[in-house]
Write a protein that holds these residues in place. Sequence first.
Motif, mmCIF file in Angstrom:
data_model
loop_
_atom_site.group_PDB
_atom_site.id
_atom_site.type_symbol
_atom_site.label_atom_id
_atom_site.label_comp_id
_atom_site.label_asym_id
_atom_site.label_seq_id
_atom_site.Cartn_x
_atom_site.Cartn_y
_atom_site.Cartn_z
ATOM 1 N N LEU A 33 14.637 18.318 121.435
ATOM 2 C CA LEU A 33 13.268 18.517 121.872
ATOM 3 C C LEU A 33 12.286 18.095 120.794
ATOM 4 O O LEU A 33 12.505 18.354 119.605
ATOM 5 N N ALA A 34 11.197 17.445 121.237
ATOM 6 C CA ALA A 34 10.115 17.062 120.340
ATOM 7 C C ALA A 34 8.791 17.598 120.862
ATOM 8 O O ALA A 34 8.648 17.852 122.065
ATOM 9 N N TRP A 35 7.851 17.770 119.944
ATOM 10 C CA TRP A 35 6.485 18.170 120.283
ATOM 11 C C TRP A 35 5.519 17.085 119.816
ATOM 12 O O TRP A 35 5.674 16.519 118.729
ATOM 13 N N TYR A 36 4.502 16.828 120.635
ATOM 14 C CA TYR A 36 3.495 15.807 120.348
ATOM 15 C C TYR A 36 2.098 16.405 120.470
ATOM 16 O O TYR A 36 1.868 17.310 121.270
ATOM 17 N N TYR A 86 -1.157 19.253 123.733
ATOM 18 C CA TYR A 86 0.184 19.252 123.164
ATOM 19 C C TYR A 86 1.219 19.109 124.279
ATOM 20 O O TYR A 86 1.078 19.719 125.351
ATOM 21 N N TYR A 87 2.238 18.301 124.003
ATOM 22 C CA TYR A 87 3.314 18.062 124.972
ATOM 23 C C TYR A 87 4.671 18.301 124.318
ATOM 24 O O TYR A 87 4.885 17.913 123.160
ATOM 25 N N CYS A 88 5.587 18.875 125.091
ATOM 26 C CA CYS A 88 6.990 18.870 124.679
ATOM 27 C C CYS A 88 7.704 17.737 125.435
ATOM 28 O O CYS A 88 7.221 17.270 126.479
ATOM 29 N N GLN A 89 8.835 17.313 124.914
ATOM 30 C CA GLN A 89 9.621 16.228 125.531
ATOM 31 C C GLN A 89 11.081 16.402 125.147
ATOM 32 O O GLN A 89 11.386 16.621 123.976
#
Lengths: 107, 113
Positions: A33-36, A86-89
Amino acid sequence: DIQMTQSPSSLSASVGDRVTITCRASQGIRNDLAWYQQKPGKAPKRLIYAATSLQSGVPSRFSGSGSGTEFTLTISSLQPEDFATYYCQHHNNYPLTFGGGTKVEIK
Amino acid sequence: QLLESGGALVQPGGSLRLSCAASGFTFSNYAMSWVRQAPGKVPEWVSSISGSGGSTYYADFVKGRFTISRDNSKNRLYLQMNSLRAEDTAVYYCAKTVVFDPWGQGTLVTVSS
């Protein structure tokens, strides 16, 4: 397909506040998981990768936690430049998907 | 650094080829991706390609219409887009790997008559 559910969709906070954003995966994704962070008119910028690892150059007030299906992005003391979306991916398998986003606004 | 080009206004059913020039890293060592974002919407992953170019992956909504490719001798990533639809209107970004970092500045594709 793995669905990513982010909450809240928006929040109002003051400078100095602690802010927590949650992302839930519809099935286990380990720590893939990444956060942007995205500001208007700009490309997203990666803040966190592998769920908990801070991207080089990102302030230490940002932190990520979680594994499996539940993840959290925390901003320990909100600064003026942190007002953004903010987005998670996840990148556990294809298709790669993003959460619905959390807009952090000034209270 | 990543720099996209090729975005334009195109009619429904038309075609377009996007290009992404990469610099500052060993291009052939990394998978690359295209991500798009319609105005006011969440980013959407479109396609990824392995470092060698031997493996490609597509979102269902572009499968059969879009083709990702790369030229490692030129440090370039491409997205050939055919049978374009109004719903393909978006800013298209190239990004390094599948954990998108960095992103390019984006190129706008508008599909409209």
